[in-house]
Design a protein around this motif. Structure first.
Motif: not given
Length: 366
Positions: A216-234
């Motif tokens: 996701s954009y910016g710092l990763g804390e919003l991703v690891v805390s589950g506060l944004v729905t990030p891009d998901n790539v396999t």
């Protein structure tokens, strides 16, 4: 500055001892010594915490307050947690310990042409073990400036050893409190253009031929805390080819406000939300460094990464953490089913790494 009993720089020559550095700092030292790109910093060792607790004279109080706790008695856990955290946060740091903090902080700042903000991150001796996931159990503080601010937040990291969620997690997983200690990482902040996590296996199926990442954009804390729905790539681990991509909503980003010396959460425009936050080249680079971490530690890894906007392309991918993967490998089939069910409600065709981590840690998902 040389290593002292209270300080160990990531790029020093001393071995990464888990009992002295905790899980996170031991990993950062190991990654740095293996030549992987880690933001510079140092560990405040568990000897610092132990000296602080001894000087405060509260070790026996801690043991007695925790001894009779019932993990299901939420009110009592919260009461004990609040009292223990107050006891730690309100006590002065011993002069000899603080002197080493100050010297190390200034030595880190001397590496740069102007003062840089730092992150202060907890690193408990019980975290990042192969059979337990302490992700999110202790505290991290970002964009701190000045030694007084750093010292205050080091104490807060020590106190986070006794958050309600950390106490409950240890009780429910029969992790003993005796010998438990806390190191702290002090590390140059990354001015992240994008950040996220990656696991060197598919956490849904256990397929070790895949790497699954979220960004996701910016710092990763919003991703690891589950506060944004990030891009998901396999990604196929052998060919390093993308086999599946899901564009997440990424409605917000956490970025620095240079004028006020703080972090702010900003809304992401519709145009940016509608495209991947990382390029194909960056996906390949993230997958490559994740593979290197897995090879180094000899088991599937769960990494945190960031792309620093202040560094040139091709040199801007940094590793912030690498821990043993526990989402798939240590949970029962029933828990896996629950985690997949949670993820399926988010609109993904694939289980979200972040949601899996939150389910395992017993934290709410959004």
């Amino acid at each position: 500055m040389t290593t002292t009993p209270y300080i160990q720089f990531f790029d020093g020559t001393d071995a990464p001892r888990h009992d002295l550095l905790g899980g996170k700092c031991a990993s950062l030292v190991a990654l740095t010594q293996a030549g992987m790109p880690v933001p510079p910093g140092f560990a405040i060792t568990t000897a610092s915490y132990d000296a602080f607790i001894a000087a405060a004279g509260i070790e026996q109080d801690i043991h007695s307050m925790l001894a009779s706790l019932d993990a299901d008695d939420v009110a009592e856990v919260d009461r004990v947690s609040a009292q223990l955290r107050y006891e730690i946060e309100s006590r002065p740091v011993p002069a000899a310990v603080r002197a080493d903090f100050v010297a190390a902080y200034h030595a880190l700042q001397a590496r740069f042409s102007e003062p840089v903000p730092v992150a202060v991150r907890s690193s408990a001796t019980a975290e990042d073990l192969p059979d337990a996931s302490f992700a999110g159990q202790q505290d991290t503080y970002l964009w701190l400036n000045g030694i007084d601010d750093v010292t205050e937040h080091i104490r807060r990291c020590w106190a986070s050893l006794f958050t309600s969620r950390a106490i409950t997690y240890r009780l429910k997983n029969n992790i003993p409190g005796e010998g438990l200690s806390m190191a702290v990482a002090v590390q140059k902040m990354v001015n992240a253009r994008a950040a996220g996590v990656a696991i060197t296996m598919d956490p849904t199926t256990g397929d070790r031929s895949k790497i699954v990442m979220e960004a996701s954009y910016g710092l990763g804390e919003l991703v690891v805390s589950g506060l944004v729905t990030p891009d998901n790539v396999t990604v196929d681990k052998i060919m390093l080819m993308v086999v599946k991509r899901v564009i997440g909503d990424k409605h917000a980003e956490l970025v620095p406000d240079a004028a006020n010396g703080a972090l702010v959460e900003l809304e992401v425009s519709a145009a940016r939300r509608g495209v991947l936050s990382i390029s194909e080249t960056e996906i390949t680079a993230i997958a490559t460094i994740a593979k290197k971490a897995e090879k180094h530690f000899k088991c599937p890894q769960d990494i945190e990464w960031a792309l620093d906007r202040d560094l040139p392309d091709g040199q801007n991918l940094l590793l912030l953490q690498s821990r043993p993967e526990t989402v798939h490998s240590s949970r029962s089939s029933d828990t896996r089913t629950d985690a997949v069910a949670v993820a399926s409600t988010a609109g993904y065709g694939i289980e979200s790494i972040t949601r899996s981590l939150l389910v395992q840690a017993g934290k709410p998902t959004i």
